[in-house]
Design a protein around this motif. Structure first.
Motif, short mmCIF file in Angstrom:
data_model
loop_
_atom_site.label_atom_id
_atom_site.label_comp_id
_atom_site.label_asym_id
_atom_site.label_seq_id
_atom_site.Cartn_x
_atom_site.Cartn_y
_atom_site.Cartn_z
N ALA A 60 0.90 -1.25 0.04
CA ALA A 60 0.18 0.18 -0.14
C ALA A 60 0.81 1.17 -0.08
N LEU A 61 2.06 1.28 0.71
CA LEU A 61 2.85 2.38 0.71
C LEU A 61 3.71 2.71 -0.46
N LEU A 62 3.94 1.48 -1.06
CA LEU A 62 4.62 1.46 -2.48
C LEU A 62 3.62 2.18 -3.58
N ASP A 68 2.01 9.20 -6.19
CA ASP A 68 2.68 10.34 -6.26
C ASP A 68 3.56 10.70 -7.68
N GLU A 69 4.28 9.78 -8.01
CA GLU A 69 5.00 9.67 -9.40
C GLU A 69 4.23 9.84 -10.54
N ALA A 99 14.38 18.97 -6.20
CA ALA A 99 13.77 20.13 -5.11
C ALA A 99 14.24 19.44 -3.78
N ALA A 100 14.74 20.38 -2.59
CA ALA A 100 15.18 19.94 -1.51
C ALA A 100 13.78 19.30 -0.44
N GLU A 101 12.48 19.87 -0.87
CA GLU A 101 11.50 19.40 -0.07
C GLU A 101 11.03 17.99 -0.58
N ARG A 102 11.70 17.50 -1.75
CA ARG A 102 11.27 16.22 -2.13
C ARG A 102 12.32 15.19 -1.94
N ARG A 103 13.37 15.42 -1.45
CA ARG A 103 14.39 14.57 -1.04
C ARG A 103 13.85 13.33 -0.27
N PRO A 104 13.20 13.72 0.69
CA PRO A 104 12.66 12.31 1.32
C PRO A 104 11.73 11.48 0.58
N LEU A 105 11.07 11.80 -0.22
CA LEU A 105 10.10 11.04 -1.30
C LEU A 105 11.31 10.33 -2.18
N MET A 106 12.07 11.00 -2.68
CA MET A 106 13.19 10.52 -3.85
C MET A 106 13.91 9.62 -3.07
N THR A 107 14.40 9.57 -1.79
CA THR A 107 14.82 8.71 -0.85
C THR A 107 14.15 7.36 -0.73
N PHE A 108 12.82 7.60 -0.56
CA PHE A 108 11.96 6.44 -0.31
C PHE A 108 11.91 5.81 -1.82
N TRP A 109 11.83 6.56 -2.65
CA TRP A 109 11.65 5.85 -4.17
C TRP A 109 12.85 5.08 -4.43
N VAL A 110 14.14 5.47 -4.17
CA VAL A 110 15.21 4.93 -4.45
C VAL A 110 15.20 3.60 -3.68
N GLU A 111 14.79 3.62 -2.53
CA GLU A 111 14.95 2.52 -1.43
C GLU A 111 13.90 1.32 -2.05
N ALA A 112 12.75 2.03 -2.40
CA ALA A 112 11.80 1.03 -2.88
C ALA A 112 12.38 0.29 -4.32
N TRP A 124 7.83 -5.65 -2.84
CA TRP A 124 8.45 -4.81 -3.60
C TRP A 124 8.26 -5.28 -5.12
N ALA A 125 7.84 -6.41 -5.37
CA ALA A 125 7.78 -7.12 -6.57
C ALA A 125 7.01 -5.90 -7.77
N ASP A 126 7.67 -5.93 -8.72
CA ASP A 126 7.36 -5.17 -9.99
C ASP A 126 7.56 -3.66 -9.77
N PHE A 127 7.91 -3.12 -8.61
CA PHE A 127 7.87 -1.60 -8.64
C PHE A 127 8.79 -1.02 -9.35
N ALA A 128 10.21 -1.53 -9.35
CA ALA A 128 11.02 -0.92 -10.35
C ALA A 128 10.71 -0.85 -11.85
N ARG A 129 10.34 -2.20 -12.24
CA ARG A 129 9.87 -2.34 -13.60
C ARG A 129 8.67 -1.45 -14.07
N SER A 130 7.69 -1.13 -13.26
CA SER A 130 6.54 -0.58 -13.34
C SER A 130 7.04 1.10 -13.39
N THR A 131 7.85 1.50 -12.63
CA THR A 131 8.50 3.00 -12.61
C THR A 131 9.10 3.33 -13.87
N VAL A 132 9.99 2.43 -14.35
CA VAL A 132 10.63 2.33 -15.65
C VAL A 132 9.53 2.30 -16.69
#
Length: 188
Positions: A60-62, A68-69, A99-112, A124-132
């Motif tokens: 659900a978090l992913l 957002d993306e 943007a500095a205010e999005r660093r937490p979101l981008m860090t979350f994204w990189v981690e996921a 986490w299945a398919d998260f990377a492929r879906s975003t690509v």
């Protein structure tokens, strides 16, 4: 008889938003339900009831992060009557991502993204492929001849550059250098 999943309750949506805000600052790598539940004003039992399992909550978090993306991608598309071109969209994406205010979101994204590569069968299945796929589709819409082999290569390169610059920015905080690198790539 086919069953359909009920729409999330107001409480589930509220707790998801709180958990999402928590995960933006604390990450997901070592997510433990007890500290999360305490921080968002709930209990582990309630979270398990609402999301079925810890993996269900992570999924659900992913999905929330991906929403957002996708919202960003839609907004960029909606800002232009005519496709503005790959380089213009790449710069708009970079401005938003860096943007500095999005660093937490981008860090979350990189981690996921990374977790989906090393744990492809889990939540986490398919998260990377879906975003690509999402980002390549947006970039494809900016190109005059999107089906040409060179077009596919260029948008793949732009996407790789954006993601590489993002990872470097998150690691170093050096916005000037990473922006210059992206600009140099787009100028070629």
């Amino acid at each position: 008889m086919a069953t359909t999943k009920e729409a999330p309750s107001a409480r589930q949506r509220e707790l998801l938003e709180r958990a999402y805000a928590y995960s933006l600052t604390h990450g997901l790598a070592d997510l433990s339900l007890r500290p999360l539940a305490t921080a968002i004003g709930s209990s582990p039992r309630v979270l398990l009831f609402l999301f079925d399992s810890k993996d269900g909550l992570i999924r659900a978090l992913l999905a929330r992060a991906r929403a957002d993306e996708l919202d960003l991608l839609r907004r960029i598309q909606d800002q232009h009557d005519v496709p503005p071109g790959l380089d213009v969209v790449a710069r708009e994406l970079w401005t938003w991502m860096s943007a500095a205010e999005r660093r937490p979101l981008m860090t979350f994204w990189v981690e996921a993204y990374g977790r989906s590569l090393v744990a492809p069968e889990g939540p986490w299945a398919d998260f990377a492929r879906s975003t690509v796929d999402d980002w390549l589709e947006l970039l494809k819409a900016t190109q005059p001849d999107p089906d040409a082999v060179q077009s596919a290569a260029r948008r793949t390169g732009v996407l790789a550059m954006l993601r590489g610059a993002l990872i470097d920015l998150l690691a170093t905080g050096d916005l000037e250098r990473t922006t210059a690198a992206l600009e140099g790539y787009l100028a070629d």
